[in-house]
Design an enzyme around this catalytic site. Structure first.
Site, PDB file in Angstrom:
ATOM      1  N   LYS A  59     -17.601 -90.101  -3.285  1.00 60.79           N
ATOM      2  CA  LYS A  59     -18.081 -88.829  -2.734  1.00 60.79           C
ATOM      3  C   LYS A  59     -18.891 -89.058  -1.461  1.00 60.79           C
ATOM      4  O   LYS A  59     -18.753 -88.317  -0.477  1.00 60.79           O
ATOM      5  CB  LYS A  59     -18.932 -88.097  -3.770  1.00 60.79           C
ATOM      6  CG  LYS A  59     -18.153 -87.583  -4.970  1.00 60.79           C
ATOM      7  CD  LYS A  59     -19.099 -86.987  -6.005  1.00 60.79           C
ATOM      8  CE  LYS A  59     -18.336 -86.500  -7.243  1.00 60.79           C
ATOM      9  NZ  LYS A  59     -19.256 -85.995  -8.294  1.00 60.79           N
ATOM     10  N   HIS A 105     -29.671 -93.882 -16.873  1.00 61.72           N
ATOM     11  CA  HIS A 105     -29.119 -93.348 -18.119  1.00 61.72           C
ATOM     12  C   HIS A 105     -30.195 -92.567 -18.874  1.00 61.72           C
ATOM     13  O   HIS A 105     -31.383 -92.863 -18.776  1.00 61.72           O
ATOM     14  CB  HIS A 105     -28.626 -94.466 -19.042  1.00 61.72           C
ATOM     15  CG  HIS A 105     -27.621 -95.392 -18.426  1.00 61.72           C
ATOM     16  ND1 HIS A 105     -27.981 -96.466 -17.637  1.00 61.72           N
ATOM     17  CD2 HIS A 105     -26.266 -95.397 -18.477  1.00 61.72           C
ATOM     18  CE1 HIS A 105     -26.894 -97.101 -17.241  1.00 61.72           C
ATOM     19  NE2 HIS A 105     -25.840 -96.475 -17.730  1.00 61.72           N
TER      20      HIS A 105
END
Length: 420
Positions: A59, A105
């Site tokens: 991206k 995470h």
């Protein structure tokens, strides 16, 4: 600069692993990444993080996954676990100079953030932090004996250029004394080619290449040296295999094996198990393929994996040459960012060998010497390119630009490159 962010639900990865683990991993990840995943016991959190990272980088580049495939981007890790991004030539063609990546995470999600810097016409290059301070200014009270005695063994009839380039680059990098050992047949021509370097000879029975009887003189000349390099221009003669095996068995100083030395090594790489010393090997993709009996394509697609593999197996420093040269020792990896396509010329690797042995002779540990050498080599190539252009620069131009690269390191100033 451009940024990309991606978030992956970990439960989605768990479902995929339950249904088609192997096919999914083979489609998305490189050999190096799959090895890392295996070491992490196929943790869904780890896999989700790597998957997200590839998405966020694509991206930031501006293509998404499509023009750029998952395997065009590889996520490695340094010894502290920090992610390192490795991209292939296709991705580099978008003008990328640097990629920074963060992966995090939480219970349900893996999130990644990528920042991509693109090259501009006046590209500003800064010294990598891990290389700063490795090379220091000289003590005014020093003498030539303080900066290393290096010995380079190479050359054969019609192949004097390689060993000449290695010798001159070692001297230009700062060695106090450079000894160049060639077959006796080459003594006159090498004495003409080399001025500051000291030419030594070994008996060759008039053949113009090293023979088994050369061994005694070779070993005698290693006794008071700090480092030895073998291979440039030696040719592919059968006696070279015997000489390399005996040298590895008998010397205690660091050894750099390059070029035709690597061709000899590929006939029996397990002779490295008999070493008493530090060894650095400097293969390009083709030489690495011969050493490991793999295809060049396999090595090219998994450069970090195989660099680490051979380093770990034989406890050696591996310099896998090419765009973004990789230096590996045990679990440590350095990926170089200096250099340019104009360096893809005959003799460029011989110049690198001379820089490596010079830095080892000046007291750097082989891994640090190899890291710094590939950076100096690439940066000297960048200076040479700016003077001559990518098409016209040759290996001796890189030698002539080593001083510019070293001055840049010692002054720690930003370098503005004129060309991309």
């Amino acid at each position: 600069m451009s940024v990309g962010i991606d978030i992956v639900k970990i439960h989605r990865i768990e479902d995929i692993l339950d249904k088609k683990r192997d096919s999914f991993l083979n489609k998305i990840f490189t050999t190096e990444e799959k090895q890392y995943i295996k070491e992490k016991k196929y943790s869904p959190q780890t896999i989700a993080g790597l998957f997200s990272a590839k998405e966020s980088i694509s991206k930031a580049i501006g293509t998404g996954i499509g023009k750029v495939s998952f395997k065009d981007i590889e996520i490695s890790h340094d010894k502290f676990g920090k992610p390192i991004v490795i991209i292939n030539e296709k991705v580099k063609s978008f003008g990328i100079s640097k990629i920074d990546l963060t992966i995090t995470h939480e219970i349900d999600y893996a999130v990644s953030f990528a920042k991509v810097n693109f090259k501009i016409n006046d590209n500003i290059i800064e010294i990598p932090e891990e290389l700063k301070g490795l090379l220091t200014k000289r003590n005014p009270e020093s003498h030539k004996g303080d900066y290393g005695k290096v010995l380079i063994i190479g050359g054969s009839r019609g192949m004097t250029g390689s060993v000449t380039l290695s010798s001159k680059s070692a001297m230009r990098t700062g060695s106090g004394l450079v000894y160049t050992m060639v077959p006796e047949y080459l003594e006159t021509i090498m004495s003409i080619k080399l001025t500051e370097e000291i030419v030594k000879i070994a008996k060759d029975n008039g053949k113009g290449y090293f023979i088994k009887k050369s061994l005694e003189e070779i070993l005698n000349n290693t006794k008071d040296k700090d480092v030895l390099a073998i291979g440039p221009g030696m040719g592919t003669f059968e006696d070279n295999i015997y000489l390399l095996r005996e040298i590895i068995k008998n010397i205690n100083i660091p050894l750099v094996i390059d070029a035709d030395g690597l061709n000899s090594l590929s006939t029996d790489i397990d002779i490295l198990k008999n070493k008493k010393n530090s060894i650095v090997i400097t293969p390009h993709l083709g030489e690495m393929a011969r050493l490991l009996d793999k295809s060049i394509k396999e090595i090219e697609n998994n450069r970090v994996y195989y660099a680490k593999h051979i380093s770990n197996k034989y406890n050696i420093v591996t310099v896998l040459k090419g765009s973004n040269t990789i230096v590996s020792y045990k679990d440590e990896i350095y990926i170089n960012n200096s250099g340019n396509p104009g360096m893809a010329k005959a003799g460029s690797g011989d110049v690198l060998t001379g820089i490596i042995i010079s830095l080892i002779g000046q007291g750097l540990e082989p891994f640090n010497a190899a890291k710094l050498a590939v950076y100096i080599h690439g940066l000297a190539g960048d200076f040479a390119r700016d003077k001559k252009g990518e098409h016209s620069m040759i290996a001796s131009d890189i030698v002539d630009s080593i001083g510019d690269a070293i001055n840049f390191l010692l002054t720690n100033k930003k370098f503005s490159s004129k060309l991309n």
